[in-house]
Write an enzyme that holds these catalytic residues in place. Structure first.
Site, short mmCIF file in Angstrom:
data_model
loop_
_atom_site.label_atom_id
_atom_site.label_comp_id
_atom_site.label_asym_id
_atom_site.label_seq_id
_atom_site.Cartn_x
_atom_site.Cartn_y
_atom_site.Cartn_z
N ASP A 131 0.85 -1.18 0.00
CA ASP A 131 0.00 0.00 0.00
C ASP A 131 0.89 1.23 0.00
O ASP A 131 1.73 1.39 0.87
CB ASP A 131 -0.89 0.01 1.25
CG ASP A 131 -1.71 1.28 1.33
OD1 ASP A 131 -2.48 1.54 0.39
OD2 ASP A 131 -1.56 2.03 2.31
N ASP A 151 -3.42 1.15 6.98
CA ASP A 151 -2.50 0.85 5.88
C ASP A 151 -2.27 -0.64 5.71
O ASP A 151 -2.21 -1.16 4.60
CB ASP A 151 -1.16 1.56 6.11
CG ASP A 151 -1.32 3.06 6.09
OD1 ASP A 151 -2.28 3.54 5.47
OD2 ASP A 151 -0.49 3.75 6.72
N GLU A 166 -0.68 -1.43 -6.32
CA GLU A 166 -1.70 -0.69 -7.06
C GLU A 166 -1.08 -0.20 -8.36
O GLU A 166 0.08 0.19 -8.40
CB GLU A 166 -2.15 0.52 -6.25
CG GLU A 166 -3.04 0.19 -5.10
CD GLU A 166 -3.17 1.39 -4.17
OE1 GLU A 166 -4.28 1.93 -4.08
OE2 GLU A 166 -2.17 1.77 -3.55
N CYS A 211 -12.96 -4.54 4.42
CA CYS A 211 -12.42 -5.24 5.58
C CYS A 211 -11.64 -6.43 5.06
O CYS A 211 -12.09 -7.15 4.18
CB CYS A 211 -13.57 -5.70 6.47
SG CYS A 211 -13.04 -6.84 7.77
ZN LIG Z 1 -14.94 -7.35 8.83
#
Ligand SMILES: [Zn+2]
Length: 423
Positions: free
Chosen positions: A187, A370, A271, A339
């Site tokens: 990240d 992060d 990314e 999540c």
């Molecule tokens: Zn969750």
């Protein structure tokens, strides 16, 4: 065989320095006049012209007294420069990767490219501490590394600290590294420059920040000083040196980081940085990042915006050299909003930057912003290669095991290894 690039410092003598100054000047002249000609021609006639067209203009120009000095410059310099400009335009139009080509200033780093004549070069392009450069003769050089092949082309440059370098790309066989187990999601974060999915935070390059601060001070001083004064010249020289040192630090830092990541991981997911987005919205202000870091503003961007692209580039070629897999995930993938708990599909509507840690309302896991994002990036990357067959599946398995069995960074979770235990 892979293309490997080398960069060596070299020490031209007085005559060579003088020649180089002329060459750099000529290159700037050709580049800038051609760029202006092209832009105007397009504005007036709505037609694009190429470097080859300009080459004809140049031949015509040389007949006139004020431009006769161009005759003394090796024609290969102009040819190469025009070719490079064509390439820059092609990149701008076709690949949309870069911004519109810019004018070259004599206050910035200078560079020219030489084609190495293979027949001449074959046996004796280097001898002891010398390098033979066409149009320049033998120059004294420090062979800090030992290139095996022979370069087709060399780039000679002068940085803002007054140091001369020659860089060359050489085809070489590179030994791949022994495979390792780990997979890393990366990240490109905010407070620290990068976070890996195993919780490792690439530390902020503090020395770089310090130099940036010094630079700012010097630039303020420069702005106050009188034009054409000796003091101003002195400040400008100091700024030039500092710029070069910052570039050195940044380069070294990027290499350290990328080598570490490549050594320790078999699969690396990051990314997809949209360089086009960056250049388009950062028009006229080089220090500001554009769309790519949009939701990640407020960081010390003057450093990071430059390094992100470089880190991605280095990871890409090093992965290729050393037999690692590099996966890029869509930059619109909402890595920080999801999540990362296996089996939980919670997605937050918003995730403002100031939130560094959050609790998933669905599975109650506490996430470091992060690290959570990095884990999501990693999983998304592995998902994208999973259909490729067994290899993908295996990777995926070992990856989901690895997700929470890691040792977490100093900035710890409050709960002991949160998610899986709660499930
Ligand atoms: Zn969750």
């Amino acid at each position: 065989m892979k293309q490997k690039s080398y960069r060596f410092r070299f020490y031209p003598n007085k005559t060579q320095k003088k020649l180089l100054t002329q060459y750099f000047g000529a290159k700037r002249f050709v580049w800038n006049t051609c760029l202006a000609w092209r832009s105007n021609f397009y504005k007036e006639n709505k037609e694009s012209v190429t470097g080859v067209d300009y080459s004809r203009e140049l031949t015509w120009l040389k007949k006139f007294e004020p431009y006769s000095w161009l005759k003394e410059i090796p024609s290969s310099i102009a040819t190469q420069c025009l070719r490079d400009q064509d390439k820059a335009f092609k990149k701008f139009f076709k690949e949309k990767e870069t911004g519109y080509p810019k004018f070259k200033s004599r206050h910035r780093q200078q560079s020219i490219r030489f084609q190495m004549d293979q027949r001449v070069v074959m046996n004796n392009y280097r001898a002891g501490s010398l390098l033979k450069i066409p149009g320049l003769g033998k120059v004294k050089i420090t062979w800090s590394r030992n290139p095996i092949g022979i370069p087709k082309m060399v780039t000679v440059s002068l940085d803002t600290a007054g140091r001369y370098f020659v860089s060359m790309g050489i085809e070489e066989a590179i030994q791949t590294k022994p495979p390792v187990e780990k997979t890393a999601g990366i990240d490109l974060g905010t407070l620290t420059s990068m976070t890996l999915s195993d919780g490792y935070e690439v530390p902020n390059p503090r020395h770089l920040l310090k130099r940036k601060y010094q630079l700012k001070k010097l630039q303020q001083r420069l702005a106050r000083q009188q034009k054409d004064s000796n003091r101003r010249t002195k400040t400008r020289v100091r700024i030039g040196k500092l710029h070069a040192r910052i570039a050195d630090c940044r380069r070294e830092y990027c290499h350290q980081v990328t080598t570490k990541i490549i050594n320790e991981n078999q699969v690396i997911v990051l990314e997809d940085l949209n360089v086009k987005g960056m250049t388009a919205s950062s028009k006229g202000n080089k220090e500001k990042p554009g769309k790519m870091v949009k939701q990640k503003s407020g960081l010390n961007r003057s450093i990071l915006d430059v390094s992100f692209g470089e880190i991605a580039r280095q990871l890409e070629y090093k992965a290729d050299w050393y037999g690692r897999t590099l996966i890029k995930v869509d930059r619109y993938y909402p890595s920080s909003k999801l999540c990362s708990t296996p089996g939980c599909d919670y997605k937050a509507d918003k995730m403002p930057l100031k939130i560094r840690e959050w609790t998933c309302p669905q599975c109650q896991a506490v996430h470091d912003r992060d690290i959570n994002a990095a884990i999501n990036i990693k999983n998304e990357g592995l998902r994208s290669i999973a259909p490729a067959g067994m290899k993908g599946l295996q990777l995926r398995d070992s990856a989901s095991e690895g997700v929470y069995s890691m040792t977490v960074s100093p900035r710890n979770y409050d709960q002991p290894n949160s998610c899986q235990e709660r499930l």
